[in-house]
Design an enzyme around this catalytic site. Structure first.
Site, short mmCIF file in Angstrom:
data_model
loop_
_atom_site.label_atom_id
_atom_site.label_comp_id
_atom_site.label_asym_id
_atom_site.label_seq_id
_atom_site.Cartn_x
_atom_site.Cartn_y
_atom_site.Cartn_z
N CYS A 47 0.82 -1.21 0.00
CA CYS A 47 0.00 0.00 0.00
C CYS A 47 0.86 1.26 0.00
O CYS A 47 2.02 1.25 0.40
CB CYS A 47 -0.89 0.01 1.23
SG CYS A 47 -1.86 -1.49 1.44
N LYS A 51 3.38 -7.46 -18.76
CA LYS A 51 3.34 -8.01 -17.40
C LYS A 51 2.26 -9.08 -17.26
O LYS A 51 2.45 -10.08 -16.60
CB LYS A 51 3.09 -6.88 -16.40
CG LYS A 51 3.23 -7.30 -14.94
CD LYS A 51 4.66 -7.66 -14.60
CE LYS A 51 4.81 -8.10 -13.15
NZ LYS A 51 6.13 -8.71 -12.92
#
Length: 589
Positions: A2, A584
């Protein structure tokens, strides 16, 4: 992982809301699924939060219209509880007077939550974080002042955390750190605290890095800091200035995200192991499914397939029938009721894996998934969901996510074998010590291999998947043609290409050293230059050898092959974060 920002100022204004939003945008590179902001003003404490991107939530919740002299901001990467509005941070106590943002994993949150609920506390989310404001509230009810209550709450926590807490009416931000980054930015008439320096870099370049087990609070003009024993720390000697731009700062001083993420692997492994420890009931259910299955089909793509192959080899050795499947070839598998599918995907969105599990589910198989993204498509379609805690990975080539895949698999195997889990608790230190030991020599090897046109990577047994991953890595980012083979197969064709100077990388996990030694000598006799990565047992006559001692060989080898590829790429002047033609997440068949 986060993103966190806190600002405390002498002045109450909307400008702090704009600064908070700006900081959150600079933290977007970490990856996230929801956003939230808390402010304290003369009108009290206010929370605005929602699932979505920063710009979307800012507009939807009119965050830039908030006023205050204290602000907290948070971008959430879901770990406990799916990405929803109510699981977004900040979280509050029963009365809405305390707000908390948090990065990390609270291992004992279930026990704490049960205890708090028995005392009458009402919870609104599924997160581990929410226990923190309720703990502070409970300790304040017992007569503690705000800082003492905060300290007592932190002492109750087991796990990893970077915590910021604010209390209505207080012009200060309380903080605590363990295993997750927190940095203070020292301004004029205002101070900042964040998970990353880029969050406050436009406003100050004077920083103070908080160390593990330290806690304290910031006001607009002061910083108070204690160690874990309650000793007050003199901060003056620890304040320093940084001369970074935003991009450099987001990489925390590393030249590329890939090398940064390799160095983040120990922490990622720790958080993954801690999470599995705290959810041992889930692991035991998975073990029962594995034991009762007629066949375990392990499916993955690219790096995830290599992790899956390692798992499949181990299961077969334990007498559990297992089939490793390359995801793009899923249609060749005829699954049936009684089969168990173990699907591995970093993103949880890999289309071939998703299509494969759908086909196998339709034939009656049960699905277990191992992903890095909570409530991703693959996780949603699984009967059992296991999550890695690697945090966002920016570099296209998998590094810390591969290592955490292996750590998750090793944990499951340890429980399956009824081994003492103390060894798994050592895993983060094993990875950290390896990186520290080998960085110099991997750079030398990478520089040499960068000059080559072709490379063989050879392994046997459990080292074969690592050889395959090593070849893939250097192929992906250094654009060197590399092929991996079972070492015993090298004389069935591949050896015909070996001549003087031909580079051969031998991965030796210490299990089949004598057989690998024979293969080494066969290559050496034809002029090959041998690079050996050896754990616990040295090889003879290698030209260059990385020698390691490790209780968990695979977790020592993983960062070595990644570092070799990284240094080969940078030697050639390529950006390892963005290899050409690769993405990705692969979402087309």
């Amino acid at each position: 992982m986060c993103g966190i920002i806190g600002i405390v100022s002498l002045r109450e204004s909307k400008k702090l809301a704009e600064m908070t939003v700006s900081a959150l945008k600079r933290l977007e590179y970490r990856g996230y699924d929801s956003v939230g902001v808390a402010s304290i003003s003369s009108n009290g404490l206010e929370i605005r939060k929602a699932k979505g991107k920063v710009e979307e939530v800012v507009l939807q919740k009119k965050i830039e219209e908030m006023e205050g002299y204290v602000f907290l901001g948070h971008t959430r990467w879901a770990t406990h509880g799916p990405p929803t509005d109510y699981n977004a941070h900040p979280h509050t106590d029963c009365n809405g007077n305390i707000a908390v943002v948090h990065n990390g994993t609270i291992k004992n949150y279930k026990e704490l939550r049960e205890e708090l609920e028995s005392l009458g506390h009402k919870f609104k989310s599924e997160t581990d974080t929410e226990v923190i404001p309720h703990l502070i509230e409970e300790f304040m009810k017992r007569g503690m002042d705000p800082f003492q209550a905060f300290k007592s709450a932190i002492k109750s926590l087991e796990g990893s955390y970077a915590v910021l807490a604010v209390i209505n009416g207080e012009r200060r931000i309380f903080f605590a750190k363990k295993d997750n980054p927190l940095i203070i930015g020292l301004g004029e008439g205002q101070n900042f605290i964040a998970s990353d320096i880029p969050a406050f870099l436009p406003y100050t370049k004077r920083i103070l890095v908080i160390r593990d087990d330290e806690l304290g609070f910031i006001t607009p003009e002061t910083v108070y800091l204690e160690d874990k024993d309650g000793n007050v720390i003199n901060i003056k000697e620890r304040i320093r200035s940084v001369d970074w731009d935003i991009e450099t700062a987001s990489k925390e001083g590393y030249p590329h995200f890939m090398i940064k993420e390799i160095h983040e692997s120990p922490r990622a492994v720790k958080e993954t192991i801690d999470s599995l420890m705290s959810d041992i009931d889930l692991v035991e259910k998975v073990i029962e499914e594995i034991k009762n299955a007629e066949r375990v089909i392990v499916i993955g793509a690219g790096t995830s397939y290599h992790a899956g192959l390692y798992f499949s080899i181990e299961l077969n050795r334990l007498g559990i029938n297992s089939l490793p499947v390359i995801a793009s070839e899923y249609y060749n598998v005829r699954s049936k009721k009684g089969d168990l599918v173990f699907a591995i995907s970093q993103s949880g969105e890999t289309i071939d894996v998703l299509q494969g599990i759908r086909m196998m589910r339709n034939s009656g198989a049960k699905i277990i998934s191992l992903t890095n993204v909570i409530e991703s498509a693959i996780a949603r379609e699984s009967d059992y969901k296991i999550y890695m805690r690697a945090g966002p990975e920016i570099g296209v080539a998998a590094t810390k996510t591969f290592t955490t895949q292996l750590a998750s698999i090793l944990f499951i195997l340890s429980v399956l074998k009824k081994e003492n889990l103390k060894k798994m608790e050592k895993a983060p230190d094993i990875v950290r010590d390896t990186i520290s030991q080998v960085e110099g020599l991997t750079k030398k090897i990478g520089e040499e291999l960068a000059k080559k046109s072709n490379i063989y990577y050879l392994g046997r047994g459990l080292s074969l998947p690592l050889a395959m991953e090593g070849a893939l890595k250097i192929k992906e980012i250094a654009y060197v043609h590399a092929e991996a083979y079972p070492a015993g197969e090298s004389k069935h064709g591949p050896i015909s290409l070996v001549e003087k100077g031909f580079p051969v990388v031998i991965i030796n996990d210490g299990e089949l050293t004598e057989l690998l030694q024979n293969n080494l000598m066969e290559m050496k006799a034809r002029g090959a230059r041998i690079y050996a990565v050896s754990v616990n047992k040295k090889m003879k006559d290698a030209d260059v050898e990385i020698e390691l001692q490790s209780e968990i060989p695979v977790l020592s080898i993983a960062p070595v092959i990644q570092l070799i590829a990284y240094y080969a790429a940078v030697t050639k002047g390529y950006d390892p974060d963005k290899p050409r033609n690769l993405a990705k997440t692969v979402t087309v068949e």
